[in-house]
Design an enzyme around this catalytic site. Structure first.
Site, PDB file in Angstrom:
ATOM      1  N   SER A   1       0.833  -1.204   0.000  1.00  0.00           N
ATOM      2  CA  SER A   1       0.000   0.000   0.000  1.00  0.00           C
ATOM      3  C   SER A   1       0.867   1.254   0.000  1.00  0.00           C
ATOM      4  O   SER A   1       0.650   2.188  -0.783  1.00  0.00           O
ATOM      5  CB  SER A   1      -0.917   0.012   1.233  1.00  0.00           C
ATOM      6  OG  SER A   1      -1.482  -1.248   1.458  1.00  0.00           O
ATOM      7  N   TYR A   2       1.857   1.255   0.872  1.00  0.00           N
ATOM      8  CA  TYR A   2       2.765   2.405   0.986  1.00  0.00           C
ATOM      9  C   TYR A   2       3.520   2.615  -0.315  1.00  0.00           C
ATOM     10  O   TYR A   2       3.609   3.737  -0.838  1.00  0.00           O
ATOM     11  CB  TYR A   2       3.731   2.147   2.137  1.00  0.00           C
ATOM     12  CG  TYR A   2       4.738   3.254   2.379  1.00  0.00           C
ATOM     13  CD1 TYR A   2       4.389   4.384   3.118  1.00  0.00           C
ATOM     14  CD2 TYR A   2       6.042   3.162   1.892  1.00  0.00           C
ATOM     15  CE1 TYR A   2       5.306   5.398   3.363  1.00  0.00           C
ATOM     16  CE2 TYR A   2       6.961   4.170   2.128  1.00  0.00           C
ATOM     17  CZ  TYR A   2       6.594   5.279   2.856  1.00  0.00           C
ATOM     18  OH  TYR A   2       7.510   6.281   3.087  1.00  0.00           O
ATOM     19  N   GLN A   3       4.070   1.529  -0.867  1.00  0.00           N
ATOM     20  CA  GLN A   3       4.867   1.663  -2.081  1.00  0.00           C
ATOM     21  C   GLN A   3       4.013   2.038  -3.283  1.00  0.00           C
ATOM     22  O   GLN A   3       4.454   2.792  -4.159  1.00  0.00           O
ATOM     23  CB  GLN A   3       5.665   0.378  -2.304  1.00  0.00           C
ATOM     24  CG  GLN A   3       6.844   0.310  -1.357  1.00  0.00           C
ATOM     25  CD  GLN A   3       7.282  -1.065  -0.931  1.00  0.00           C
ATOM     26  OE1 GLN A   3       7.869  -1.223   0.124  1.00  0.00           O
ATOM     27  NE2 GLN A   3       7.007  -2.086  -1.724  1.00  0.00           N
TER      28      GLN A   3
END
Length: 275
Positions: A163-165
């Site tokens: 999700s972050y990436q």
């Protein structure tokens, strides 16, 4: 006394109550900018504001979340109403409380839609909203700078954190799109690709003290030290200042060389062993 590099600038900094974000607030104010910064921690935000005002700096805290379009728009409006214009936006807010070891941003098959949505909403949507509502004011100011904080894992993935990436990769694309669409108005849009950075927090301090954990990290960095929040802030000051006035659409790595090489065996040494 040296000339302040951001004198006359008015900056909005999201996610400014701790770590790299706090360093942005303090450095921008020290360099002469008037600063409005956001964050969810009201106590920390008020403390930073009071300390800055005691030093004679123009710093205002806007409590709110990058996950809320209304909060982001209100922070933009506060910067303009308080300091008369807006010239600079630093999009730093990210859902770091949901990503990392032991946190719910794990692997694609395991992460929940709700977690994915919240991380992307804070990181990507928060960046989009800040740019969306700031751009008319930047145009009115005769131009300005948007600086989006991205990550080395947006270009070279690591295990987990999809999700972050994903949010950071999309921020890279959004950065370029803003540069293309608004360069004609004197708006410069750039991103900083942050590598492993010792932000000095409690968890980070424990991590850095664990040399067994840090040894492989140090091997990925080409310089003989870890990055610091001040390194990232120095890059942001440069991009926000008139010194960076002909730079736009750039993804600037400030990572000690982490993204400049592939972590592979030394092929020259391997060839020598075969002689």
């Amino acid at each position: 006394m040296s000339t302040q590099r951001l004198s006359g600038k008015v900056a909005l900094i999201t996610g400014g109550t701790r770590g790299i974000g706090r360093e942005f607030v303090e450095r921008f104010a020290r360099e002469g900018a008037s600063v409005v910064f956001t964050g969810r921690s009201v106590d920390a935000g008020k403390e930073i504001e009071e300390e800055a005002k005691a030093r004679g700096e123009n710093v205002t805290f806007a409590a709110g979340s990058a996950a809320s379009e209304d909060d982001v728009r209100a922070a933009v409006d506060l910067a303009v109403s308080t300091y008369g214009s807006l010239t600079t936006v630093v999009n730093n807010a990210a859902a770091t409380h949901l990503t990392g070891p032991g946190r719910p941003d794990t692997k694609v098959a395991d992460v929940s839609t709700e977690v994915f949505d919240e991380i992307v909403r804070i990181g990507l949507y928060g960046t989009f909203w800040a740019a969306k509502y700031a751009i008319p004011h930047l145009i009115a100011a005769g131009g300005g700078a948007i600086i989006n904080i991205s990550a080395a894992s947006s270009v070279l993935s690591i295990t987990g954190r999809p999700s972050y990436q994903s949010s950071k990769g999309a921020i890279n694309s959004l950065t370029r799109q803003i540069a293309v669409d608004y360069g004609q108005y004197g708006i410069r849009s750039n991103a900083i690709i942050v590598g492993f950075t010792n932000t000095g927090g409690v968890e980070m301090t424990k991590m850095v003290a664990n040399e067994a954990l840090m040894a492989p990290v140090r091997k990925t960095i080409m310089l003989p030290r870890l990055g610091l929040s001040s390194d990232i802030a120095s890059g942001a000051v440069f991009l926000a200042s008139d010194e960076g006035s002909f730079i736009t659409g750039v993804l600037l790595p400030i990572d000690g060389g982490l993204t400049c090489h592939l972590e592979m065996p030394d092929t020259a040494s391997a060839a020598a062993l075969g002689d």
